[in-house]
Design an enzyme around this catalytic site. Structure first.
Site, PDB file in Angstrom:
ATOM      1  N   LYS A  24      13.622 -15.362  -8.857  1.00  0.00           N
ATOM      2  CA  LYS A  24      13.415 -14.367  -9.930  1.00  0.00           C
ATOM      3  C   LYS A  24      12.483 -14.939 -10.988  1.00  0.00           C
ATOM      4  CE  LYS A  24      14.309 -11.261  -8.742  1.00  0.00           C
ATOM      5  NZ  LYS A  24      14.673 -11.183  -7.398  1.00  0.00           N
TER       6      LYS A  24
ATOM      7  N   TRP B 226      -2.616  -2.862  -1.662  1.00  0.00           N
ATOM      8  CA  TRP B 226      -2.293  -4.285  -1.720  1.00  0.00           C
ATOM      9  C   TRP B 226      -3.205  -4.906  -0.672  1.00  0.00           C
ATOM     10  CZ3 TRP B 226      -0.564  -8.336   1.309  1.00  0.00           C
ATOM     11  CH2 TRP B 226      -0.047  -9.438   0.623  1.00  0.00           C
TER      12      TRP B 226
ATOM     13  N   HIS C  93      18.270 -37.516  -3.170  1.00  0.00           N
ATOM     14  CA  HIS C  93      17.477 -37.871  -1.979  1.00  0.00           C
ATOM     15  C   HIS C  93      16.001 -37.585  -2.208  1.00  0.00           C
ATOM     16  CE1 HIS C  93      21.074 -38.779   0.221  1.00  0.00           C
ATOM     17  NE2 HIS C  93      21.593 -37.624  -0.154  1.00  0.00           N
TER      18      HIS C  93
ATOM     19  N   LYS D 166       6.278  -4.657  -3.418  1.00  0.00           N
ATOM     20  CA  LYS D 166       7.708  -4.537  -3.170  1.00  0.00           C
ATOM     21  C   LYS D 166       8.044  -4.370  -1.694  1.00  0.00           C
ATOM     22  CE  LYS D 166      11.865  -2.655  -5.007  1.00  0.00           C
ATOM     23  NZ  LYS D 166      12.307  -4.000  -5.354  1.00  0.00           N
TER      24      LYS D 166
ATOM     25  N   CYS E  67       0.848  -1.183   0.000  1.00  0.00           N
ATOM     26  CA  CYS E  67       0.000   0.000   0.000  1.00  0.00           C
ATOM     27  C   CYS E  67       0.894   1.246   0.000  1.00  0.00           C
ATOM     28  CB  CYS E  67      -0.951   0.100   1.183  1.00  0.00           C
ATOM     29  SG  CYS E  67      -2.160  -1.222   1.249  1.00  0.00           S
TER      30      CYS E  67
ATOM     31  N   GLU F 242       8.793 -15.520  -9.642  1.00  0.00           N
ATOM     32  CA  GLU F 242       7.982 -14.346  -9.288  1.00  0.00           C
ATOM     33  C   GLU F 242       7.556 -13.515 -10.490  1.00  0.00           C
ATOM     34  OE1 GLU F 242       9.835 -11.773  -6.338  1.00  0.00           O
ATOM     35  OE2 GLU F 242      11.738 -11.781  -7.381  1.00  0.00           O
TER      36      GLU F 242
ATOM     37  N   ASN G 153      -2.020   2.618   5.380  1.00  0.00           N
ATOM     38  CA  ASN G 153      -1.122   1.516   5.039  1.00  0.00           C
ATOM     39  C   ASN G 153      -0.773   0.836   6.353  1.00  0.00           C
ATOM     40  OD1 ASN G 153       0.934  -0.171   4.138  1.00  0.00           O
ATOM     41  ND2 ASN G 153       2.479   1.448   4.214  1.00  0.00           N
ATOM     42  N   GLY G 154      -1.053  -0.476   6.436  1.00  0.00           N
ATOM     43  CA  GLY G 154      -0.765  -1.208   7.670  1.00  0.00           C
ATOM     44  C   GLY G 154      -1.939  -2.115   8.003  1.00  0.00           C
TER      45      GLY G 154
ATOM     46  N   ARG H  90       4.083  -0.603  -4.742  1.00  0.00           N
ATOM     47  CA  ARG H  90       3.749  -0.954  -3.364  1.00  0.00           C
ATOM     48  C   ARG H  90       2.436  -1.723  -3.267  1.00  0.00           C
ATOM     49  NH1 ARG H  90       6.841   1.916   0.256  1.00  0.00           N
ATOM     50  NH2 ARG H  90       5.412   1.318   1.908  1.00  0.00           N
TER      51      ARG H  90
ATOM     52  N   GLU I 140      18.167 -17.526  -5.471  1.00  0.00           N
ATOM     53  CA  GLU I 140      17.730 -16.224  -5.983  1.00  0.00           C
ATOM     54  C   GLU I 140      17.322 -16.312  -7.461  1.00  0.00           C
ATOM     55  OE1 GLU I 140      16.742 -13.647  -4.792  1.00  0.00           O
ATOM     56  OE2 GLU I 140      16.971 -12.077  -6.295  1.00  0.00           O
TER      57      GLU I 140
HETATM   58  C1  G6P Z   1       9.406  -8.343  -1.216  1.00  0.00           C
HETATM   59  C2  G6P Z   1      10.105  -7.953  -2.507  1.00  0.00           C
HETATM   60  C3  G6P Z   1      11.432  -8.697  -2.630  1.00  0.00           C
HETATM   61  C4  G6P Z   1      12.290  -8.435  -1.404  1.00  0.00           C
HETATM   62  C5  G6P Z   1      11.547  -8.765  -0.105  1.00  0.00           C
HETATM   63  C6  G6P Z   1      12.294  -8.245   1.104  1.00  0.00           C
HETATM   64  O1  G6P Z   1       9.001  -9.657  -1.264  1.00  0.00           O
HETATM   65  O2  G6P Z   1       9.298  -8.245  -3.628  1.00  0.00           O
HETATM   66  O3  G6P Z   1      12.110  -8.255  -3.789  1.00  0.00           O
HETATM   67  O4  G6P Z   1      13.442  -9.204  -1.472  1.00  0.00           O
HETATM   68  O5  G6P Z   1      10.271  -8.129  -0.098  1.00  0.00           O
HETATM   69  O6  G6P Z   1      12.322  -6.851   1.016  1.00  0.00           O
HETATM   70  P1  G6P Z   1      13.410  -5.922   1.689  1.00  0.00           P
HETATM   71  O7  G6P Z   1      12.963  -4.545   1.329  1.00  0.00           O
HETATM   72  O8  G6P Z   1      13.338  -6.187   3.161  1.00  0.00           O
HETATM   73  O9  G6P Z   1      14.736  -6.274   1.108  1.00  0.00           O
END
Ligand code: G6P
Length: 613
Positions: free
Chosen positions: A489, A77, A508, A608, A2, A492, A103-104, A28, A485
Site C-alpha cells: 500500500k 494503459w 539473515h 487497477k 485500458c 504503490e 483493450n488487450g 483502468r 500488504e
Molecule cells: C492490480 C491492482 C491491485 C490488485 C491486483 C490484482 O495490481 O492495482 O490492487 O491487487 O491488480 O487484481 P485482482 O483484480 O485480480 O484482485
C-alpha cells in the site's frame, strides 16, 4: 488495463457520454484518452490526447466539439508504444473509414503488420491495435460487410482483445468483440452501450449482458445482437446490476481510496452476514461436497498483487483450521511452473476484478490439469467468476481506487468463511474454536468501526514520517502476511521504497540496512508471538531505528515501552487480527501519500485491472 466504451444513441449526443464513461474508467489506465464519433456525411471525427482525460475534455470542450450519436472511446494503459498522441486510441484505418478501440494485446501483430506494409499500408502508430484497424479495412474492402470482415479479422489475430469499432458506412451500428478481455453490453432507454466495466455505464443503465470469449456484438440504438465466432446468432441472458451510480462516486470524499477504506466495515458485513445462519457458515453458492473435501490432498491459493497477499494470510489461517498443506503462488508464476495439480487438488483463485489475466490463465491451467477450482471474486459475471467451478462473491461493491482496500479486506473475510466451512466439513476444528472464530468474524465490522472512529494518531504519524525514503515492515506469522500488504500500500501510492520482512529473517541480511533513523513499522498484533515480535523491535531499536508499531489495545502498554510511536486496534481472534491490523496501515499509506502530494487514486504506472500478461 485500458478501458473501452461505445454508445449508439437515439438522439443524445454521444461525445459527453463517452467522456463521462471514460472518466469513471480512468482507473483502468490513464496514459492517454480518445474518442471517435460518427457525424453526418459519413465522417468519423477523432480526438485523442496523451495524458489524463482532463486534457481530452479541454481539447473537446467537454465533448461539445464533436457532433453525432454514435461513437467509441478509450482510456489507455500503454503496452505497445510509448504514451503519446499517435499511440492513443481510437486508431483509424488508412482511408479513414474505420475507427477502433482495443483493450488487450495482439500477439502476432508484427507478422500482420509486415504483410500489410508489403501491400502498401501506411501506419501512424507503434501499437498492436492499429494493425487490427488496418486489417479490418483490408477485409472490409474485400467483402463490404462489416460483421463478416470482423469475423475474418478475428480468425487471423492471436492474443487478447475487447474491441469497439465504428465504420463510416454504418451510421447506426457499432461492433464489439471479445476474447480474454472484459466487455459488457448495456441496454439503456436512450440507446445501447458497450463497455469494459459496468462502472462506465451504470449512470444510464443497470441492464447488462456479459459477452463471452469469441462473441461479436452488433449494437444499434434500438437493438443488441450477439453472434458466435461463426457469426451465428446467440441468445444472451440479461443481468440486473444490484448497485447504483452513487456506489461508484466519491460522495464528497477527496479520494476514492479514503472512501473505500471507510466502507470496509459495511463491505465485510455484507460479505459475512448472509452466509451465517444459526451459528453455522452456510455457503449456498458452493457446490463442493463433504465427500470431495475429504479427498483434498493439497490446496493452492493463486492470485496477483494484494489478492496474493490475502492468499498469504489465507494460507496461515487455513493450515491451522484444515490441517492440509496450502501453497500460495503468484498467478504469473503458477501458470508456467508445471504445478502439481490433480483431481484431489483444490485451487483457490482470488481476484477482486475477476479479470486479471494471469489469474485467469492460472485458473484455466488448474482446470486443464483436473483440479477443482473455487474463485473468490468481487465482480459479478467477471471471467474468473464464470469459469471457476465454484465462486464465492465478496460483496465489497465497486472499487475504483487503483490501490485496493475493501477488495482486500473482503477477500480475507471470504477466506475465513470458506476456511471455517471446509474445516467443519472435514471435522478438523474443535467446536469451541469454530464458534469463537465465527463470533469474532461477525464482530469484525463493529471493531473496525471502533478503530475508524478515532484514527487521528495514524494521520499524525503519517505527517511525522512522510519524509522517509525507505521503510521496513516487520512481523511474524500473520503479522508478516499483513505486513506484505501494508508495505505494498505504502509503496504503490506514496512511491516510498518499502519492504516487508518476516522478523525472524532480519538477522539473515536485512538488518544491515538498519541505521540510525531508519523507519521500521513493527507489527505486533498476533498475540501468540507478541513477545518474539517485541524482541525484534528491541533489536532494530538497538541499531537506531525509528519504530512505529501497530499492535492491539491489550498489548499497547507493553509496546509503548520500546517503540517510538504506537497505533492500536481492537483485539479479536488471532486468525482474524490482520483484518483489523491492516486498516491503520492503509490509512498510514493514504496520509503519507497525501502529505507527499501524490495522485492517490491513480498512482503512476499502475492500473487497477491488469488484463495483460
Ligand atoms: C492490480 C491492482 C491491485 C490488485 C491486483 C490484482 O495490481 O492495482 O490492487 O491487487 O491488480 O487484481 P485482482 O483484480 O485480480 O484482485
Amino acid at each position: 488495463m485500458c478501458g473501452i466504451i461505445g454508445f449508439a444513441g437515439k438522439e443524445m449526443q454521444v461525445a459527453p457520454i463517452l467522456l463521462d464513461g471514460l472518466e469513471r474508467m480512468e482507473y483502468r489506465g490513464y496514459d492517454s484518452a480518445g474518442i471517435a464519433v460518427r457525424s453526418g456525411e459519413r465522417r468519423l471525427q477523432v480526438k485523442k490526447a496523451k495524458g489524463r482525460l482532463q486534457v481530452l475534455l479541454d481539447l473537446t470542450h467537454g465533448g461539445a466539439d464533436l457532433e453525432g450519436t454514435l461513437g467509441i472511446g478509450h482510456t489507455r494503459w500503454a503496452t505497445h508504444g510509448e504514451p503519446n498522441d499517435a499511440n492513443a486510441h481510437p486508431h483509424i484505418s488508412e482511408n479513414g473509414s474505420i475507427a477502433l478501440v482495443h483493450n488487450g494485446i495482439i500477439e502476432n501483430y508484427l507478422d500482420i503488420k509486415e504483410h500489410l506494409v508489403k501491400l502498401g499500408v501506411h501506419f501512424t502508430s507503434d501499437t498492436d491495435s492499429e494493425v487490427v484497424a488496418q486489417l479490418l479495412e483490408y477485409h472490409y474492402n474485400e467483402c463490404r460487410n462489416m460483421l463478416e470482415a470482423v469475423g475474418r479479422v478475428l480468425r487471423r489475430i492471436e492474443g487478447s482483445y475487447a474491441f469497439g469499432i465504428i465504420c463510416s458506412d454504418y451510421p447506426n451500428a457499432l461492433i464489439a468483440a471479445r476474447k480474454d478481455s472484459p466487455l459488457i453490453l448495456g441496454r439503456g432507454e436512450n440507446g445501447n452501450f458497450i463497455a469494459s466495466d459496468v462502472t462506465a455505464i451504470i449512470k444510464h443503465t443497470r441492464d447488462v449482458i456479459y459477452m463471452d470469449d469469441g462473441e461479436i456484438a452488433v449494437v444499434t440504438a434500438e437493438s443488441v445482437d450477439v453472434f458466435d465466432d461463426e457469426l451465428i446468432p446467440v441468445h444472451k441472458k440479461h443481468h440486473k446490476v444490484d448497485w447504483d451510480v452513487s456506489a461508484a462516486e466519491k460522495g464528497g470524499y477527496a479520494h476514492f481510496m479514503f472512501k473505500e477504506i471507510l466502507e470496509q466495515p459495511e463491505a465485510i458485513q455484507k460479505t459475512v452476514s448472509p452466509r451465517i445462519r444459526n451459528g453455522r457458515v452456510v455457503l449456498d453458492d458452493i457446490k463442493l461436497t463433504a465427500e470431495y473435501a475429504g479427498e483434498i490432498s493439497h490446496i493452492y491459493m493463486v492470485a496477483c498483487g494484494s489478492a496474493y497477499h490475502a492468499g498469504v494470510v489465507g494460507k496461515y489461517v487455513w493450515e491451522r483450521l484444515l490441517r492440509r498443506p496450502v501453497e500460495v503462488v503468484l498467478a504469473s508464476e503458477f501458470r508456467y511452473s508445471q504445478p502439481l495439480v490433480d483431481e484431489h487438488t483444490l485451487v483457490i483463485t482470488i481476484s477482486q476484478s475477476g479479470e486479471t489475466l494471469d489469474t485467469m490463465a492460472a485458473l484455466r491451467e488448474a482446470k486443464r490439469l483436473g483440479g477443482r477450482t473455487l474463485a473468490i471474486c468481487n465482480v459479478v459475471g467477471s471471467s474468473i467468476a464464470r469459469e471457476a467451478d465454484d465462486v464465492l462473491y465478496t460483496w465489497a461493491g465497486p472499487e475504483i481506487a487503483v490501490a485496493t482496500s475493501k477488495g482486500y479486506s473482503t477477500q480475507l473475510a471470504a477466506l475465513d468463511l470458506v476456511g471455517l466451512y471446509l474445516a467443519d466439513l472435514l471435522g478438523t476444528i474443535e467446536p469451541a474454536e469454530y464458534n469463537a472464530i465465527l463470533a469474532e468474524l461477525q464482530a469484525l465490522p463493529e471493531k473496525m468501526r471502533r478503530y475508524l472512529a478515532d484514527y487521528e494518531s495514524t494521520q499524525y504519524f503519517a505527517s511525522r514520517y512522510f519524509n522517509h525514503s525507505s521503510v521496513f515492515f516487520i512481523g511474524r506469522n500473520l503479522d508478516y502476511a499483513m505486513g506484505l500488504e501494508g508495505s505494498l500500500k505504502l509503496k504503490e501510492i506514496s512511491y516510498i521504497h518499502s519492504e516487508a520482512y518476516a522478523s525472524g529473517e532480519l538477522k539473515h541480511g536485512t538488518i544491515s540496512l538498519i541505521e540510525p533513523g531508519t523507519l521500521v513499522v513493527a507489527l505486533g498484533t498476533y498475540g501468540p508471538l507478541f513477545d518474539k515480535a517485541m524482541s525484534n523491535v528491541v533489536e532494530v531499536k538497538a541499531r537506531g531505528a525509528e519504530v512505529l508499531a501497530v499492535t492491539t489495545e491489550a498489548f499497547r502498554e507493553k509496546m509503548e515501552k520500546t517503540a517510538d510511536a504506537v497505533i492500536s486496534v481492537p483485539e479479536t481472534h488471532p486468525v482474524l487480527q490482520p483484518s483489523l491490523g491492516i486498516v491503520p496501515l492503509q490509512l498510514f499509506a493514504y496520509y503519507v501519500a497525501l502529505q507527499r502530494g501524490c495522485d492517490i487514486d491513480k498512482p503512476r504506472n499502475l492500473a487497477k485491472s491488469v488484463t495483460v500478461e
